[in-house]
Motif scaffolding. Structure first.
Motif, PDB file in Angstrom:
ATOM      1  N   GLU A 139       0.860  -1.174   0.000  1.00  0.00           N
ATOM      2  CA  GLU A 139       0.000   0.000   0.000  1.00  0.00           C
ATOM      3  C   GLU A 139       0.897   1.226   0.000  1.00  0.00           C
ATOM      4  N   LYS A 140       0.889   1.940  -1.112  1.00  0.00           N
ATOM      5  CA  LYS A 140       1.805   3.067  -1.327  1.00  0.00           C
ATOM      6  C   LYS A 140       3.239   2.554  -1.207  1.00  0.00           C
ATOM      7  N   ASP A 141       4.028   3.083  -0.271  1.00  0.00           N
ATOM      8  CA  ASP A 141       5.431   2.667  -0.163  1.00  0.00           C
ATOM      9  C   ASP A 141       5.649   1.625   0.928  1.00  0.00           C
ATOM     10  N   ASN A 142       4.578   1.141   1.528  1.00  0.00           N
ATOM     11  CA  ASN A 142       4.697   0.206   2.659  1.00  0.00           C
ATOM     12  C   ASN A 142       4.147  -1.173   2.313  1.00  0.00           C
ATOM     13  N   ARG A 143       4.557  -2.169   3.095  1.00  0.00           N
ATOM     14  CA  ARG A 143       4.047  -3.526   2.955  1.00  0.00           C
ATOM     15  C   ARG A 143       3.406  -3.923   4.284  1.00  0.00           C
ATOM     16  N   PHE A 144       2.233  -4.541   4.205  1.00  0.00           N
ATOM     17  CA  PHE A 144       1.467  -4.868   5.399  1.00  0.00           C
ATOM     18  C   PHE A 144       1.023  -6.326   5.404  1.00  0.00           C
ATOM     19  N   ILE A 145       0.941  -6.904   6.612  1.00  0.00           N
ATOM     20  CA  ILE A 145       0.139  -8.104   6.830  1.00  0.00           C
ATOM     21  C   ILE A 145      -1.261  -7.594   7.138  1.00  0.00           C
ATOM     22  N   CYS A 146      -2.222  -7.938   6.301  1.00  0.00           N
ATOM     23  CA  CYS A 146      -3.587  -7.410   6.426  1.00  0.00           C
ATOM     24  C   CYS A 146      -4.523  -8.501   6.959  1.00  0.00           C
ATOM     25  N   LEU A 147      -5.141  -8.243   8.100  1.00  0.00           N
ATOM     26  CA  LEU A 147      -6.099  -9.170   8.695  1.00  0.00           C
ATOM     27  C   LEU A 147      -7.503  -8.625   8.510  1.00  0.00           C
ATOM     28  N   SER A 148      -8.396  -9.466   8.017  1.00  0.00           N
ATOM     29  CA  SER A 148      -9.811  -9.116   7.951  1.00  0.00           C
ATOM     30  C   SER A 148     -10.535 -10.028   8.925  1.00  0.00           C
TER      31      SER A 148
END
Length: 296
Positions: free
Chosen positions: A273-282
């Motif tokens: 997301e943009k310049d970052n990387r995330f572990i995304c939990l839903s």
């Protein structure tokens, strides 16, 4: 070994009883096989339909506010495959901690998949009159009392609307909808009287951020840009979660949640997301209520 069910969209194809070994929550064969099945689908995503669906979803979450859906976002979503896990029942004490979930292609509309009449009818029998299933789907049962999680048998013969679990599911889901309506009304009344604070918006933390709607929680944990999904370990339980990088003893996120979640209806991914990387939990909430904080 345990049994689960495959329901093809085409009514000319038989509903199939399937058998597999119980691999536990982290290596659940139903989730793994369903994901692979939809990944190998030859149906092509209609990107404009996908864009329209995302806009509608974001507008619903943001109270009608229109959010830009970029081409990069559409390209990224088109190239990834994930499941829509729809809980027909949840593992509540009232249902002896046993639940049934349906596994479908999460891009059924964008891929122009055909209506699945038998799966849609099952949803309606369980009390979800407005829910439509597109494409093939899998159905499985599991036990979850917060300390133990295990797959349980579900047979084709149990798909009859007169089956006890379907009758109980309809009662439970109808009661849950009624309670949610009452809860929403009481929340509105309390807001008007300024008795309780407004529903929290985006919450920034030292590990990332989280946000919520009445139905779910979106949790984003920032990680190094080179991290891949196969390097991540996520353990979700009804009242807790642990997120860490494999081979690293230190947890990125760990704690008891404020309230209960539906583990089988929750999912995670690794995204840019943009310049970052995330572990995304839903995380799917078990009760339609506002959480004042993420952890207890």
């Amino acid at each position: 070994m345990f049994s689960y069910i495959f329901i093809p969209a085409s009514e000319s194809e038989p509903i199939t009883q399937m058998l597999d070994s119980n691999g536990g929550l982290e290596s659940d064969p139903v989730r793994i096989k369903a994901t692979k099945y939809f990944q190998e689908s030859k149906h092509v995503v209609d990107k404009e339909k996908l864009r329209e669906g995302i806009r509608e979803h974001l507008a619903n979450k943001e109270g009608g506010k229109q959010t830009e859906v970029t081409n990069d976002m559409i390209d990224a979503l088109s190239s990834t495959s994930s499941l829509e896990i729809f809980p027909l029942t949840v593992p509540s004490a009232e249902l002896n901690h046993i639940a049934v979930s349906m596994y479908c292609d999460d891009k059924g509309v964008a891929k122009n998949l055909p209506l699945n009449p038998r799966a849609t009818s099952l949803c309606q029998s369980c009390g979800f009159s407005d829910h439509i299933i597109r494409g093939d789907c899998f159905i499985s049962r599991y036990f979850d009392d917060e300390s133990d999680w295990e797959r349980k048998d579900i047979l084709v013969s149990e798909l009859n609307p007169s089956s006890e679990w379907i009758i109980e599911a309809k009662k439970f889901n109808s009661k849950k909808k009624s309670q949610t309506t009452v809860d929403n009304f009481m929340q509105f009344a309390n807001h008007a009287k300024e008795i309780i604070p407004k529903q929290p918006g985006l919450q920034k933390t030292d590990w990332g951020e989280w946000n919520q709607s009445m139905e779910d929680l979106d949790v984003k944990i920032i990680v190094p840009n080179l991290i891949k999904a196969n390097q991540v370990s996520v353990v979700l339980k009804t009242k807790s979660l642990i997120v860490k990088l494999k081979g690293n003893q230190e947890n990125l996120l760990n704690g008891d949640l404020w309230d209960k979640i539906d583990v089988d209806g929750s999912a995670w991914s690794v995204e840019n997301e943009k310049d970052n990387r995330f572990i995304c939990l839903s995380l799917a909430k078990l009760s339609g209520s506002t959480w004042p904080q993420l952890f207890a």
